[in-house]
Design a protein around this motif. Structure first.
Motif, mmCIF file in Angstrom:
data_model
loop_
_atom_site.group_PDB
_atom_site.id
_atom_site.type_symbol
_atom_site.label_atom_id
_atom_site.label_comp_id
_atom_site.label_asym_id
_atom_site.label_seq_id
_atom_site.Cartn_x
_atom_site.Cartn_y
_atom_site.Cartn_z
ATOM 1 N N ARG A 180 -5.418 5.053 2.020
ATOM 2 C CA ARG A 180 -5.726 5.232 3.167
ATOM 3 C C ARG A 180 -7.511 4.765 2.750
ATOM 4 N NH1 ARG A 180 -6.260 9.973 7.755
ATOM 5 N NH2 ARG A 180 -7.965 8.782 9.168
ATOM 6 N N GLU A 181 -7.683 5.442 1.247
ATOM 7 C CA GLU A 181 -9.405 4.200 1.318
ATOM 8 C C GLU A 181 -9.050 3.029 0.958
ATOM 9 O OE1 GLU A 181 -11.620 7.288 1.514
ATOM 10 O OE2 GLU A 181 -12.515 6.325 0.326
ATOM 11 N N THR A 182 -8.557 2.773 0.177
ATOM 12 C CA THR A 182 -7.948 0.688 0.497
ATOM 13 C C THR A 182 -7.971 0.221 1.425
ATOM 14 O OG1 THR A 182 -8.216 1.147 -1.913
ATOM 15 C CG2 THR A 182 -7.568 -0.527 -1.031
ATOM 16 N N PHE A 183 -6.436 0.800 2.097
ATOM 17 C CA PHE A 183 -6.188 0.153 3.110
ATOM 18 C C PHE A 183 -6.100 0.573 4.326
ATOM 19 C CE2 PHE A 183 -4.747 -3.091 0.524
ATOM 20 C CZ PHE A 183 -4.793 -2.872 -0.593
ATOM 21 N N GLY A 184 -6.170 1.518 4.508
ATOM 22 C CA GLY A 184 -6.704 2.576 5.679
ATOM 23 C C GLY A 184 -5.644 3.146 6.230
ATOM 24 N N LEU A 185 -5.057 3.926 7.713
ATOM 25 C CA LEU A 185 -4.320 3.780 8.272
ATOM 26 C C LEU A 185 -2.861 2.873 8.131
ATOM 27 C CD1 LEU A 185 -5.494 5.762 11.111
ATOM 28 C CD2 LEU A 185 -4.523 6.682 9.366
ATOM 29 N N ILE A 186 -2.759 2.205 7.747
ATOM 30 C CA ILE A 186 -1.713 1.047 8.549
ATOM 31 C C ILE A 186 -0.991 1.366 6.391
ATOM 32 C CG2 ILE A 186 -1.048 -1.178 8.018
ATOM 33 C CD1 ILE A 186 -1.399 0.313 11.177
ATOM 34 N N LEU B 21 -10.813 2.369 10.058
ATOM 35 C CA LEU B 21 -9.336 3.696 9.965
ATOM 36 C C LEU B 21 -8.207 2.698 10.146
ATOM 37 C CD1 LEU B 21 -9.809 6.292 11.212
ATOM 38 C CD2 LEU B 21 -9.822 5.195 13.253
ATOM 39 N N ASN B 22 -8.346 2.248 10.397
ATOM 40 C CA ASN B 22 -6.956 1.299 10.874
ATOM 41 C C ASN B 22 -6.267 0.560 9.276
ATOM 42 O OD1 ASN B 22 -5.487 2.312 13.046
ATOM 43 N ND2 ASN B 22 -7.780 1.479 13.664
ATOM 44 N N PHE B 23 -7.277 -0.879 8.719
ATOM 45 C CA PHE B 23 -7.201 -1.019 8.099
ATOM 46 C C PHE B 23 -8.050 -1.414 6.329
ATOM 47 C CE2 PHE B 23 -4.693 -3.537 10.396
ATOM 48 C CZ PHE B 23 -5.186 -3.717 11.753
ATOM 49 N N GLY B 24 -8.900 -0.391 6.035
ATOM 50 C CA GLY B 24 -9.361 0.260 5.216
ATOM 51 C C GLY B 24 -10.770 -0.525 5.046
ATOM 52 N N ASP B 25 -10.776 -0.134 3.565
ATOM 53 C CA ASP B 25 -12.208 -1.088 2.776
ATOM 54 C C ASP B 25 -11.620 -2.329 2.692
ATOM 55 O OD1 ASP B 25 -12.779 2.476 0.306
ATOM 56 O OD2 ASP B 25 -13.578 1.228 2.147
#
Lengths: 160, 171
Positions: B92-98, A51-55
């Motif tokens: 958001r897909e690749t790096f998320g919420l951060i 969720l926080n750092f993605g794929d």
């Protein structure tokens, strides 16, 4: 030969919900949930990484992250992760706010690079916390000794 | 038949070592002749000149981004809001919420060409470009994002010498 370097995070789990009013022993008993095990925490951490750092985060950190030890009596555990991204995993662990519907907070109390150092710290912490539980009267001395022996066995079994 | 001079006997012929030979460079150098004088320009050694242009660190990176749809049409065309949302979706897909927390400003948008001019902090540019490269769909519509231009100077994106033509040639 490339050696995989790890970091072992010793963490404590704190529940944020207000414990029921009453004596300290019943309040403390409400915070012990023997159903929770390491697998619950491992999946929560991996979800948090995704969720926080993605794929990208899941690709570099999730596969090397695993809960090596967890005691639901003392709410302490050991999380193993790769050295290069341990701060990412630490942040993802901190971002976990719910576990099995209960509001909670994870706090990392020790970071070690070797199994031996974290084993010693875990054993000392568990011994102290089991002593506190025994003083509150939640467990008898016999149960406390059994739990300590079981914890010692599980901590000694921590492997890479 | 003309009479040819018989060769001298072998012991009277001059030794091969003593026969006159063409002058060697070593012999010429030691012959104390003055060296030929070349012009001064040709004598100068080639030098490598290095110029360093430095200035204040760039604050922003400007990117011109074009989105190409797998099925182009009015149904899939994006407006300003969806264009910005697609970029956010990619981050958001690749790096998320951060990753999605990187500042991205849409400065200009051309709906007909599906091109947008985007500004982002200089340090966020690699993250944004990686996310745009890996973007493959938005709201279940397949698409891709191309970065047509990227520069820390907005003025350099204004015109492209490969595309721009002087007024006289346009006529």
């Amino acid at each position: 030969m490339v050696r995989f370097k790890n970091r072992f995070l010793l963490f404590r789990l704190h529940y944020n919900d207000d414990p029921p009013a009453g004596p300290a022993s019943s309040r403390h008993a409400a915070l012990i949930d023997p159903v929770i095990h390491g697998g619950n925490i491992s999946s929560a951490v991996k979800e948090s990484i995704l969720l926080n750092f993605g794929d990208y985060g899941a690709g570099i950190a999730a596969t090397s992250t695993a809960v090596k030890y967890f005691s639901p009596w003392t709410n302490t555990g050991v999380l193993r992760c790769a050295r290069d991204h341990f701060e990412l995993v630490w942040a993802a662990l901190t971002f976990v706010t719910q576990l099995k519907g209960k509001s909670c907070t994870f706090r990392v109390v020790h970071v070690g690079g070797t199994i031996k150092s974290v084993q010693q710290e875990t054993l000392d912490l568990d011994r102290r916390l089991l002593g506190d539980i025994q003083k509150l009267g939640l467990v008898t001395a016999h149960q406390s000794a059994d739990l300590l022996a079981k914890a010692r066995e599980e901590i000694a079994a921590i492997d890479v | 038949m003309s009479a040819q001079k018989p060769p001298p006997p072998q012991d009277q012929r001059p030794s091969p070592l003593k026969r006159p030979r063409s002058p060697s460079p070593a012999a010429e150098a030691s012959s104390k002749k003055p060296a030929p004088s070349f012009p001064a320009v040709a004598q100068a050694k080639s030098q490598t000149l290095k110029f360093t242009i430095s200035g204040p660190a760039a604050r922003f990176q400007y990117l011109r981004i074009r989105i190409t749809h797998a099925r182009p049409g009015n149904a899939t065309a994006l407006n300003e809001l969806h264009f910005r949302s697609a970029i956010n979706h990619a981050l958001r897909e690749t790096f998320g919420l951060i990753g999605a927390s990187h500042h991205v400003d849409l400065l200009k948008f051309d709906a007909a060409r599906q091109e947008g001019l985007v500004r982002t902090p200089y340090a966020s540019c690699p993250t944004l470009r990686a996310a745009l490269t890996l973007m493959r769909e938005y709201q279940n519509n397949e698409l891709r994002a191309d970065v047509l231009d990227s520069s820390p100077f907005l003025f350099s994106i204004a015109h492209n010498s490969r595309v721009w033509k002087p007024v006289q040639e346009r006529k």
